[in-house]
Design a protein around this motif. Structure first.
Motif, short mmCIF file in Angstrom:
data_model
loop_
_atom_site.label_atom_id
_atom_site.label_comp_id
_atom_site.label_asym_id
_atom_site.label_seq_id
_atom_site.Cartn_x
_atom_site.Cartn_y
_atom_site.Cartn_z
N ARG A 1 0.92 -0.97 -0.36
CA ARG A 1 0.02 -0.13 -0.12
C ARG A 1 0.78 1.57 0.47
NH1 ARG A 1 -5.21 -0.98 0.79
NH2 ARG A 1 -5.78 -3.27 1.53
N HIS A 2 1.68 1.34 0.35
CA HIS A 2 2.69 2.21 0.56
C HIS A 2 3.78 2.32 -1.22
CE1 HIS A 2 1.86 3.27 4.72
NE2 HIS A 2 2.78 1.97 4.43
N ASP A 3 3.70 1.72 -1.62
CA ASP A 3 3.68 1.38 -3.45
C ASP A 3 2.83 1.98 -4.34
OD1 ASP A 3 4.99 1.59 -6.02
OD2 ASP A 3 6.69 -0.40 -4.99
N LYS A 4 3.18 3.52 -4.09
CA LYS A 4 2.06 4.04 -5.42
C LYS A 4 1.53 3.35 -6.48
CE LYS A 4 2.58 8.72 -3.44
NZ LYS A 4 2.69 10.28 -3.68
N ALA A 5 2.78 2.73 -7.37
CA ALA A 5 2.60 1.83 -8.30
C ALA A 5 1.78 1.12 -8.25
CB ALA A 5 3.30 2.40 -9.00
N VAL A 6 2.30 -0.04 -7.36
CA VAL A 6 2.12 -1.34 -6.88
C VAL A 6 0.00 -0.99 -6.30
CG1 VAL A 6 2.24 -3.43 -5.61
CG2 VAL A 6 4.14 -2.84 -6.80
N ALA A 7 0.56 -0.45 -6.09
CA ALA A 7 -1.45 -0.32 -4.93
C ALA A 7 -2.28 0.46 -5.72
CB ALA A 7 -1.02 0.59 -3.91
N ALA A 8 -1.52 1.29 -6.99
CA ALA A 8 -2.99 1.50 -8.00
C ALA A 8 -3.57 0.50 -8.69
CB ALA A 8 -2.42 2.49 -8.79
N VAL A 9 -2.44 0.09 -9.39
CA VAL A 9 -3.19 -1.41 -10.06
C VAL A 9 -3.49 -2.31 -9.66
CG1 VAL A 9 -0.77 -2.97 -9.88
CG2 VAL A 9 -1.76 -2.96 -12.46
N VAL A 10 -3.45 -2.74 -8.04
CA VAL A 10 -3.85 -4.26 -7.25
C VAL A 10 -5.02 -3.58 -7.30
CG1 VAL A 10 -4.03 -4.82 -4.82
CG2 VAL A 10 -1.53 -4.99 -6.14
N LEU A 11 -5.91 -2.41 -6.68
CA LEU A 11 -6.76 -1.62 -6.73
C LEU A 11 -7.45 -1.44 -7.73
CD1 LEU A 11 -6.19 1.13 -4.38
CD2 LEU A 11 -7.09 -1.53 -3.24
N ALA A 12 -6.99 -1.42 -8.69
CA ALA A 12 -7.28 -1.48 -10.30
C ALA A 12 -8.06 -2.92 -10.78
CB ALA A 12 -6.64 -0.83 -10.89
N VAL A 13 -7.66 -4.26 -10.54
CA VAL A 13 -7.55 -5.26 -11.50
C VAL A 13 -8.87 -6.05 -10.37
CG1 VAL A 13 -4.93 -4.40 -13.33
CG2 VAL A 13 -5.28 -6.01 -10.60
N SER A 14 -8.09 -5.62 -9.03
CA SER A 14 -9.20 -7.00 -7.98
C SER A 14 -9.91 -6.78 -7.91
CB SER A 14 -8.29 -6.87 -6.97
OG SER A 14 -6.87 -6.68 -6.23
N PRO A 15 -11.20 -5.79 -7.67
CA PRO A 15 -12.69 -5.71 -7.19
C PRO A 15 -12.66 -6.94 -8.60
CG PRO A 15 -11.43 -3.67 -7.82
CD PRO A 15 -9.97 -4.54 -8.18
N ARG A 16 -14.04 -7.20 -7.85
CA ARG A 16 -15.34 -9.22 -8.74
C ARG A 16 -15.80 -8.24 -9.48
NH1 ARG A 16 -19.45 -10.46 -6.51
NH2 ARG A 16 -20.48 -9.32 -4.45
N ASP A 17 -15.89 -7.33 -9.87
CA ASP A 17 -16.79 -6.10 -11.03
C ASP A 17 -15.94 -6.40 -11.91
OD1 ASP A 17 -16.07 -4.05 -9.31
OD2 ASP A 17 -17.64 -3.05 -9.82
N VAL A 18 -14.93 -6.48 -11.86
CA VAL A 18 -14.09 -5.65 -12.80
C VAL A 18 -13.77 -6.49 -14.08
CG1 VAL A 18 -11.99 -5.45 -14.06
CG2 VAL A 18 -12.30 -4.43 -12.13
N PRO A 19 -14.11 -7.38 -15.16
CA PRO A 19 -13.51 -7.92 -16.50
C PRO A 19 -12.26 -8.03 -16.47
CG PRO A 19 -15.04 -6.49 -17.23
CD PRO A 19 -14.71 -5.72 -16.28
#
Length: 210
Positions: free
Chosen positions: A61-79
């Protein structure tokens, strides 16, 4: 796919005095787990990952780039296909010299987020299954009450009582069917999330090759 019992068969069992709960779900170690798929409370990243060792406790969570992609691809409503493209775009920007360190952290973080979501879904499924058993017991009770009053009863009070039981039983059966449909759909969610991890692992793993 979840094993379900046709409503007609359920009603036949009820009219015959059988237990609805015993027929509504396959046998499982956990009586509140309603799905045909084996219950796996938590997924392990190493099951899908063939790259460098995954960190036990990634401070992602302190790595902005990693946190951004994790939160972008993890939600189950994301195809899944959309998530793969987003993850690939992130992975391609990581310098090759850093990929062996960044990719495992990113994947471990995705696994953490997926497990959190799966945990919520599993709790929801167990709650629905518990409710389903309660509704089934109420339908059984109403069926027994109905059988105690002949359909051709002539007493006005008994006829009214029987009509009320029929109405209550019909409502309960509709509730049972509604929960059954919800379970049938929701049982697929943990499986879909698990399959997504395999896809994401491949996206990153393909880019680790020299």
């Amino acid at each position: 796919m979840r094993v379900t019992v046709p409503v007609a068969l359920l009603l036949t069992a009820l009219i015959g005095g059988a237990s609805l709960t015993a027929r509504a779900a396959p046998p499982q170690a956990d009586p509140d787990w309603p799905c045909h798929q084996r219950l796996v409370p938590e997924l392990t990243g190493a099951t899908y990952w063939n790259g460098p060792a995954l960190p036990d406790h990634a401070d992602w969570r302190h790595d902005k780039a990693v946190a951004a992609v994790v939160l972008a691809v993890s939600p189950r409503d994301v195809p899944t296909e959309e998530g793969e493209k987003t993850l690939a775009a992130f992975a391609d920007k990581v310098p090759k010299a850093r990929r062996a360190a960044v990719y495992p952290k990113a994947f471990a973080a995705i696994v953490e987020e997926v497990n959190r979501q799966r945990g919520d879904v599993i709790a929801r499924l167990k709650s629905l299954a518990h409710r389903q058993r309660e509704v089934g017991d109420l339908v059984s009770q109403a069926t027994n009450e109905l059988q105690a009053i002949p359909a051709d009863v002539t007493d006005p009070d008994k006829r009214q009582q029987r009509a009320e039981i029929v109405q209550r039983r019909d409502y309960l059966i509709r509730s049972f069917e509604e929960v059954e449909r919800t379970l049938r759909y929701t049982c697929e969610v943990p499986v879909d999330l698990e399959a997504r991890l395999g896809s994401y692992a491949r996206v990153l793993g393909d880019r680790l090759a020299p």
